[in-house]
Design an enzyme around this catalytic site. Sequence first.
Site, mmCIF file in Angstrom:
data_model
loop_
_atom_site.group_PDB
_atom_site.id
_atom_site.type_symbol
_atom_site.label_atom_id
_atom_site.label_comp_id
_atom_site.label_asym_id
_atom_site.label_seq_id
_atom_site.Cartn_x
_atom_site.Cartn_y
_atom_site.Cartn_z
ATOM 1 N N ASP A 179 50.024 41.556 66.829
ATOM 2 C CA ASP A 179 50.417 40.795 65.651
ATOM 3 C C ASP A 179 49.970 39.355 65.881
ATOM 4 O O ASP A 179 50.454 38.697 66.793
ATOM 5 C CB ASP A 179 51.937 40.892 65.500
ATOM 6 C CG ASP A 179 52.451 40.019 64.381
ATOM 7 O OD1 ASP A 179 51.765 39.941 63.355
ATOM 8 O OD2 ASP A 179 53.503 39.410 64.545
ATOM 9 N N THR A 195 48.370 37.849 59.360
ATOM 10 C CA THR A 195 48.429 36.687 60.248
ATOM 11 C C THR A 195 47.138 36.519 61.031
ATOM 12 O O THR A 195 46.714 35.417 61.312
ATOM 13 C CB THR A 195 49.589 36.844 61.227
ATOM 14 O OG1 THR A 195 49.534 38.160 61.774
ATOM 15 C CG2 THR A 195 50.895 36.654 60.531
ATOM 16 N N THR A 196 46.501 37.646 61.380
ATOM 17 C CA THR A 196 45.245 37.541 62.110
ATOM 18 C C THR A 196 44.122 37.133 61.167
ATOM 19 O O THR A 196 43.319 36.262 61.474
ATOM 20 C CB THR A 196 44.898 38.883 62.777
ATOM 21 O OG1 THR A 196 46.034 39.342 63.484
ATOM 22 C CG2 THR A 196 43.762 38.721 63.738
ATOM 23 N N ASP A 242 56.420 43.738 59.655
ATOM 24 C CA ASP A 242 55.279 43.350 58.828
ATOM 25 C C ASP A 242 55.214 44.204 57.578
ATOM 26 O O ASP A 242 55.073 43.699 56.465
ATOM 27 C CB ASP A 242 53.962 43.529 59.608
ATOM 28 C CG ASP A 242 53.697 42.344 60.517
ATOM 29 O OD1 ASP A 242 54.603 41.509 60.632
ATOM 30 O OD2 ASP A 242 52.609 42.259 61.093
#
Length: 527
Positions: A61, A94-95, A387
């Site tokens: 994550d 998020t990445t 998530d």
Amino acid sequence: MAVDKLFKDEATEEKGERARMASFIGAMAIADLVKTTLGPKGMDKILQSTGRGHSVTVTNDGATILKSLHIDNPAAKVLVDISKVQDDEVGDGTTSVVVLAGELLREAEKLVNSKIHPMTIISGYRMAAEAARNALLEKVVDNKQDAEKFKADLLKIAMTTLSSKILSQDKEHFAKLAVDAVMRLKGSTNLESIQIIKKPGGSLKDSFLDEGFILDKKIGVGQPKRIENAKILVANTAMDTDKVKIYGARVRVDSMAKVAEIEGAEKEKMREKVQKIINHGINCFVNRQLIYNFPEELFADSGVLAIEHADFDGIERLALVTGGEIASTFDNPESVKLGHCKLIEEIMIGEDKLIHFSGVEMGQACTIVLRGASPHMLDEAERSLHDALCVLSQTVNDSRVLLGGGWPEMVMAKAVDELARRTPGKRSHAIEAFSRALAAIPTTIADNAGLDSAELIAQLRAEHQKEESSTGIDVISGLVGNMAELGISESFKVKQAVLLSATEAAEMVLRVDEIITCAPRQREDRM
């Protein structure tokens, strides 16, 4: 140098080119760090803390990885912050947001080197982001009206989110769990009422969703093991006062009998308090603090189930779920709101006994019990599930859906390219660069899967020149595939957040032309 020395000793400044170099390089290094975690074939990272206990986290994550890094480079910190914000705001992507910002800066560096002013690049990026967003808005699908279709959409989104995580092997199972849990929330984005309990043992497939609420406590000795139509009083009060508790108090007595009297008085006090609590007409009492043996006996005698030491989250959530309030004084029973539920019983999960409250007031509450081989697995599973839950709860409110698998990026890149051709002047270079940066996300997805990214992106681009194409990268077969048939979907809200945050972060780093590092305060030697 001595004449124009402006700063104290040890303070450094870097100007112009060097400052920009430092910030670009830092940002790109961060982006490359998390790049390999992107996509269904992304790899995980092990984070080992150097503190006590050397705790190990295994995760892919992006936000979790970046949060754990201690970074010195100022520009890299900006990227860490956007990934945190993305995590808080929509939970997933998020990445992607870091990779996109890193690519934008990589392109910007080339432009700056060919003598284009940062402000020109920024205004080009602004126009490009606007064009990209409009391109997405034209292509969104909204199935809010058709409940069946909408649920199918949610399932697809959940599976897409989970496929890049550790849960990808059982993603159908977990997607169902997540969708069921979010559907119960009926549109609120408050994930508080979904409780996740982690119990080592079993395999990930044994995880299940339980309506109602599970408290991770055992039922006391000699107390009823199951209660129907429970009335619950949730309290935060000390139930351990059958001893003299005034610190430093000295009691002088002239005989042992007097000591016994004092103890008797203490016990009476306790008995009154218990009586007051029982007068609320309850049959379950949950307390945040200790309950001593004496009051526990009294509760057991009156057939009240007393649970002690429930942790704070548990208490807050229990009060929320059963519709009660947390009480700390018991003098006027009519003003305290009691919680209600249909059944309280003890269940076993693995080795542990837990207390299960079912048929609670608030229909939207549920508990997800995760099982797995090791604590690390469970932590990662919880993060992945979190998530998915975040994305789903956002999608329930904003039901616009896009296809996934690098498709949105290609759609945006195409629109941005067209804008670049129409725009006169230097800005067009920046706009073109923006479209190259967007193409980097599908490129990375393909690279991580060990595919020939250049070949695939070229094919994608050609496919997207046709009208209404729904082509993306199918990582499993290693070719381009139809995303609509494969059921790979993403939430529009996530994509929009990625696009806008990344652009703004890149813009912020681009505006930097000087980095001043202050000298640390000198510590005097105390020796």
